[in-house]
Write a protein that holds these residues in place. Structure first.
Motif, PDB file in Angstrom:
ATOM      1  N   THR A   9      88.071  96.336  -7.897  1.00 11.87           N
ATOM      2  CA  THR A   9      87.232  96.080  -6.726  1.00 11.87           C
ATOM      3  C   THR A   9      85.806  95.724  -7.119  1.00 11.87           C
ATOM      4  O   THR A   9      85.010  95.334  -6.263  1.00 11.87           O
ATOM      5  CB  THR A   9      87.203  97.298  -5.786  1.00 11.87           C
ATOM      6  OG1 THR A   9      86.690  98.432  -6.505  1.00 11.87           O
ATOM      7  CG2 THR A   9      88.593  97.610  -5.259  1.00 11.87           C
ATOM      8  N   GLY A  10      85.469  95.866  -8.389  1.00 13.90           N
ATOM      9  CA  GLY A  10      84.126  95.524  -8.853  1.00 13.90           C
ATOM     10  C   GLY A  10      84.007  94.050  -9.199  1.00 13.90           C
ATOM     11  O   GLY A  10      84.990  93.295  -9.155  1.00 13.90           O
ATOM     12  N   PHE A  11      82.797  93.643  -9.545  1.00 14.62           N
ATOM     13  CA  PHE A  11      82.520  92.240  -9.839  1.00 14.62           C
ATOM     14  C   PHE A  11      83.342  91.731 -11.020  1.00 14.62           C
ATOM     15  O   PHE A  11      84.099  90.759 -10.900  1.00 14.62           O
ATOM     16  CB  PHE A  11      81.021  92.082 -10.110  1.00 14.62           C
ATOM     17  CG  PHE A  11      80.617  90.753 -10.697  1.00 14.62           C
ATOM     18  CD1 PHE A  11      81.086  89.556 -10.168  1.00 14.62           C
ATOM     19  CD2 PHE A  11      79.751  90.705 -11.787  1.00 14.62           C
ATOM     20  CE1 PHE A  11      80.709  88.330 -10.706  1.00 14.62           C
ATOM     21  CE2 PHE A  11      79.365  89.487 -12.335  1.00 14.62           C
ATOM     22  CZ  PHE A  11      79.852  88.302 -11.795  1.00 14.62           C
ATOM     23  N   ILE A  12      83.240  92.375 -12.173  1.00 13.29           N
ATOM     24  CA  ILE A  12      83.961  91.906 -13.349  1.00 13.29           C
ATOM     25  C   ILE A  12      85.464  92.093 -13.171  1.00 13.29           C
ATOM     26  O   ILE A  12      86.260  91.175 -13.401  1.00 13.29           O
ATOM     27  CB  ILE A  12      83.472  92.627 -14.617  1.00 13.29           C
ATOM     28  CG1 ILE A  12      82.006  92.275 -14.908  1.00 13.29           C
ATOM     29  CG2 ILE A  12      84.355  92.260 -15.820  1.00 13.29           C
ATOM     30  CD1 ILE A  12      81.413  93.026 -16.083  1.00 13.29           C
ATOM     31  N   GLY A  13      85.872  93.290 -12.737  1.00 16.04           N
ATOM     32  CA  GLY A  13      87.291  93.553 -12.578  1.00 16.04           C
ATOM     33  C   GLY A  13      87.948  92.641 -11.562  1.00 16.04           C
ATOM     34  O   GLY A  13      89.069  92.146 -11.773  1.00 16.04           O
ATOM     35  N   GLY A  14      87.269  92.382 -10.446  1.00 17.43           N
ATOM     36  CA  GLY A  14      87.831  91.502  -9.427  1.00 17.43           C
ATOM     37  C   GLY A  14      87.940  90.063  -9.892  1.00 17.43           C
ATOM     38  O   GLY A  14      88.940  89.380  -9.633  1.00 17.43           O
ATOM     39  N   THR A  15      86.896  89.593 -10.585  1.00 18.54           N
ATOM     40  CA  THR A  15      86.926  88.220 -11.088  1.00 18.54           C
ATOM     41  C   THR A  15      87.997  88.062 -12.162  1.00 18.54           C
ATOM     42  O   THR A  15      88.711  87.050 -12.205  1.00 18.54           O
ATOM     43  CB  THR A  15      85.555  87.819 -11.649  1.00 18.54           C
ATOM     44  OG1 THR A  15      84.543  88.073 -10.670  1.00 18.54           O
ATOM     45  CG2 THR A  15      85.528  86.343 -12.027  1.00 18.54           C
TER      46      THR A  15
END
Length: 273
Positions: A9-15
């Motif tokens: 759900t975070g920026f790096i993980g989601g991308t």
């Protein structure tokens, strides 16, 4: 190929999740409170705090250490990649080129962040599996990035048409890595990395003065520097290890910044009714 991304759900993980799925991979995205069983495939542990770590010290330790220990204990996986941070080099003299083996200095005032990341690294290093790896990631930018970062705040000011005063000196510098470049590097390291520790960065620090020049040239927004602002420089991050394995040349921020500024300037100004 199966991947499990903790912190999706975070920026790096989601991308990264979107990047992997676009490449045809199966990606599991368990919640932070879920302890999945079964074969996790290639795990990327991207749970972490960013700009708010100073106000949430206990949550910082939980994210970087406690949850990691709970998830890796007893898990079945092909590989495990823990996302640490190049902030662990922040106490090193700025003239030092920070390769992965450089001795680390005593933590700075932001020590709880640095120490918790290093403890997470130590947990991974203690594992006997050679496929448990650590990636020290630099300042990441791109669509969906946190607005409370230095670059995010500058872009918000550009979008609003506000003149900018930077509180640090013009020769202050950081290493910035584009999230799309990072995703390509993460995929390689998770599945085929030959080492257990990697720097994932551009390897090319950018000064605040360079950013200010691009902003002024491309947008007309004025950028000034506080006369007593401190100069905070960062060691150059050595990325030869990942470049030798992938052949990738991560973009320098100044290559991408004009397009980012154009996108920010084109955003509609919120109306106040």
């Amino acid at each position: 190929m199966r991947f499990t991304v903790f912190g999706a759900t975070g920026f790096i993980g989601g991308t990264l999740t979107a990047h992997l799925r676009a490449a045809g991979h199966e990606v599991l995205t368990p919640s932070r409170h879920e302890v999945p069983d079964g074969d996790l495939g290639h795990v990327v542990y991207a749970i972490g705090l960013t700009g708010d770590f100073r106000s949430r010290p206990l949550d910082t330790v939980d994210a970087h250490v406690t949850v990691l220990a709970d998830r890796i204990r007893g898990a079945r996986f092909d590989s495990w990649l823990y996302l640490s941070s190049t902030r662990v080099y922040s106490g090193i003299d700025a003239t030092t080129v920070s390769e992965e083996s450089v001795p680390l200095a005593r933590p700075t005032a932001d020590g709880i962040y640095d120490l918790s990341k290093l403890l997470g690294e130590a947990i991974c290093a203690s594992r006997p599996e050679p496929t448990v790896r650590v990636a020290r990631v630099s300042n990441v930018y791109g669509a969906g990035a946190h607005s409370d970062t230095f670059l995010g705040m500058l872009l918000a000011d550009v979008a609003a048409g506000r003149d900018i005063t930077v509180g640090e000196g013009p020769q202050s510098s950081k290493d910035y890595v584009a999230v799309d470049d990072l995703c390509r590097m993460l995929t390689h390291v998770a599945t085929a990395g030959k080492h257990r520790l990697y720097n994932l960065a551009s390897g090319q620090p950018v000064t605040h003065a360079e950013i200010a020049d691009v902003i002024a040239d491309r947008t007309g927004v004025g950028v000034t520097f506080a006369p007593d602002g401190p100069t905070r420089t960062f060691p150059t991050i050595d990325v030869s290890r990942v470049r030798a394995e992938t052949g990738l040349r991560p973009a320098r921020l100044t290559e991408r910044l004009p397009d980012m500024l154009a996108e920010a300037a084109a955003q509609p100004t919120p109306s106040h009714s």
